[in-house]
Design a protein around this motif. Structure first.
Motif, PDB file in Angstrom:
ATOM      1  N   SER A  74      37.155  57.056  43.389  1.00  0.00           N
ATOM      2  CA  SER A  74      36.892  55.616  43.432  1.00  0.00           C
ATOM      3  C   SER A  74      36.468  55.145  42.051  1.00  0.00           C
ATOM      4  N   ASP A 101      43.135  48.924  39.843  1.00  0.00           N
ATOM      5  CA  ASP A 101      41.777  49.294  39.436  1.00  0.00           C
ATOM      6  C   ASP A 101      41.762  49.862  38.019  1.00  0.00           C
ATOM      7  N   ALA A 133      36.809  52.996  49.200  1.00  0.00           N
ATOM      8  CA  ALA A 133      37.396  52.232  48.104  1.00  0.00           C
ATOM      9  C   ALA A 133      38.504  51.318  48.607  1.00  0.00           C
ATOM     10  N   PRO A 177      29.806  49.862  47.320  1.00  0.00           N
ATOM     11  CA  PRO A 177      30.074  51.172  47.914  1.00  0.00           C
ATOM     12  C   PRO A 177      28.805  51.872  48.409  1.00  0.00           C
ATOM     13  N   ASP A 218      37.551  57.662  49.171  1.00  0.00           N
ATOM     14  CA  ASP A 218      38.820  56.956  49.011  1.00  0.00           C
ATOM     15  C   ASP A 218      38.975  55.887  50.088  1.00  0.00           C
TER      16      ASP A 218
END
Length: 374
Positions: A82, A341, A25, A35, A22
């Motif tokens: 994410s 997102d 993200a 990532p 998290d």
């Protein structure tokens, strides 16, 4: 470094690192990028190899019938932490699935070796003004043109792409990319999914050997695989829905507002929407991965599930905004990022045609029950 773990335990590994995923993200939403930490975790746990069949060292999640629900749980868990990481991992699984389904034994073995060597797969099919073409035949062929909205455009090293030959339908090609690729981030950026490193990649001049061509011309568009694969995206989006539902409950409870009857209604409606999406996702996964159902039933059911998940996601986004008020629009509130997102992730192509085709298919027949074998 983790040891490779069974498919069911991969979920626990990802869930146990929720805070780190998290945090990554959130950082990538601010700064952009790929990532790396998330993929390092997935690689170390064996999740990148897991989709491949057991005979090449994988666990068959997503490529063998018994692995569908395990993959559903894994994708949902990743998406909750994410959505960008979930999008990239789902693309990796999607590409490997197509190679396993349409490729030769040698190509499957090569893909497994590539994953063990650290390569990440993906699937890039969106064309721009200069679509990708396959020019020439045999050992003399090469590519020309570019792909747009390619997740991980500047990072992924083994994207599966579609290329149009001089005659006939498009065919799949595994591109072997290095640091010398001609790629760049998406011009202007996206409002959401900024951690998926979306961009464009120009393949002009890239030589292609026969071993890189997967399947026969037209296989990429063949049903039910063409539509059925959408269930994996549904699973990732479901994780984003989970996150928002949890956020509504947690933040209202902390503010002492969960007992307000109007807020309780919003919580209840969010739970209903989430459970609706969950049931459709399970049905889609069982049908798509079961390998025993009418192709038209599979494609149409997954298309209905896709629309159901989109509707549930949009409903939960609206309920989050109403429940949290202006607090939900603060950039310091993680709900603001997750809503952006999820809204971006849910923008899949041709939703109207998808719904019409599925409805017409089931006008004269009932939906199959994947819990009861035909």
């Amino acid at each position: 470094m983790f040891d490779a773990v069974p498919a069911t335990a991969l979920v626990e590994v990802v869930a146990g690192h929720f805070d780190a995923l998290d945090a990554e993200a959130a950082r990538l939403d601010r700064d952009g990028g790929f990532p790396d930490e998330g993929f390092g975790l997935l690689r170390a746990a064996g999740a990148l190899l897991a989709p491949l069949p057991r005979h090449v060292g994988g666990q068959g999640i997503g490529t063998e019938p018994a692995g569908g629900l395990a993959l559903l749980s894994l994708l949902r868990t990743i998406g909750r932490a994410s959505l960008s990481l979930g999008r990239l991992y789902e693309g990796h699984v999607n590409a490997l699935k197509l190679i396993v389904h349409y490729g030769t034994d040698a190509q499957v073995a090569t893909a497994a070796d590539d994953v063990r060597d650290g390569h990440v797969f993906g699937i890039w099919v969106t064309e721009g003004p200069d679509p990708v073409r396959l020019i020439g035949t045999g050992a003399t062929s090469h590519l020309a043109g570019e792909k747009l909205f390619a997740s991980g455009a500047c990072v992924l090293t083994r994207p599966l792409i579609t290329a149009q030959p001089a005659d006939g339908p498009p065919r799949m090609v595994v591109a072997r990319l290095g640091s010398d690729r001609n790629a760049s981030p998406t011009v202007g950026g996206l409002t959401g999914m900024r951690g998926a490193a979306t961009g464009r990649c120009d393949f002009t001049g890239m030589p292609i050997v026969p071993e890189q061509r997967v399947g026969a011309p037209g296989d990429y568009l063949r049903q039910p695989e063409f539509s059925a694969g959408a269930w994996r995206g549904i699973a990732v989006a479901l994780g984003g829905i989970d996150r928002l539902v949890d956020t509504i409950r947690d933040q209202l409870a902390r503010r002492g507002r969960a007992g307000n009857p109007h807020q309780a209604v919003r919580i209840g409606e969010a739970l209903i929407a989430r459970e609706t999406a969950s049931m459709w996702a399970r049905r889609a996964a069982l049908l798509a991965e079961g390998g025993m159902f009418e192709p038209g039933d599979v494609a149409a059911t997954v298309n209905l599930a896709r629309i159901a998940c989109e509707q549930a996601g949009l409903t939960v986004i609206q309920l989050t905004q109403r429940a949290l008020g202006l607090q939900g629009f603060l950039q310091t509130n993680q709900a603001e990022r997750v809503m952006r997102d999820l809204a971006t992730y849910l923008r899949q192509p041709a939703p109207d045609e998808t719904l019409v085709e599925a409805a017409m298919w089931f006008t004269g027949r009932d939906l199959p029950d994947p819990e009861r074998r035909p």
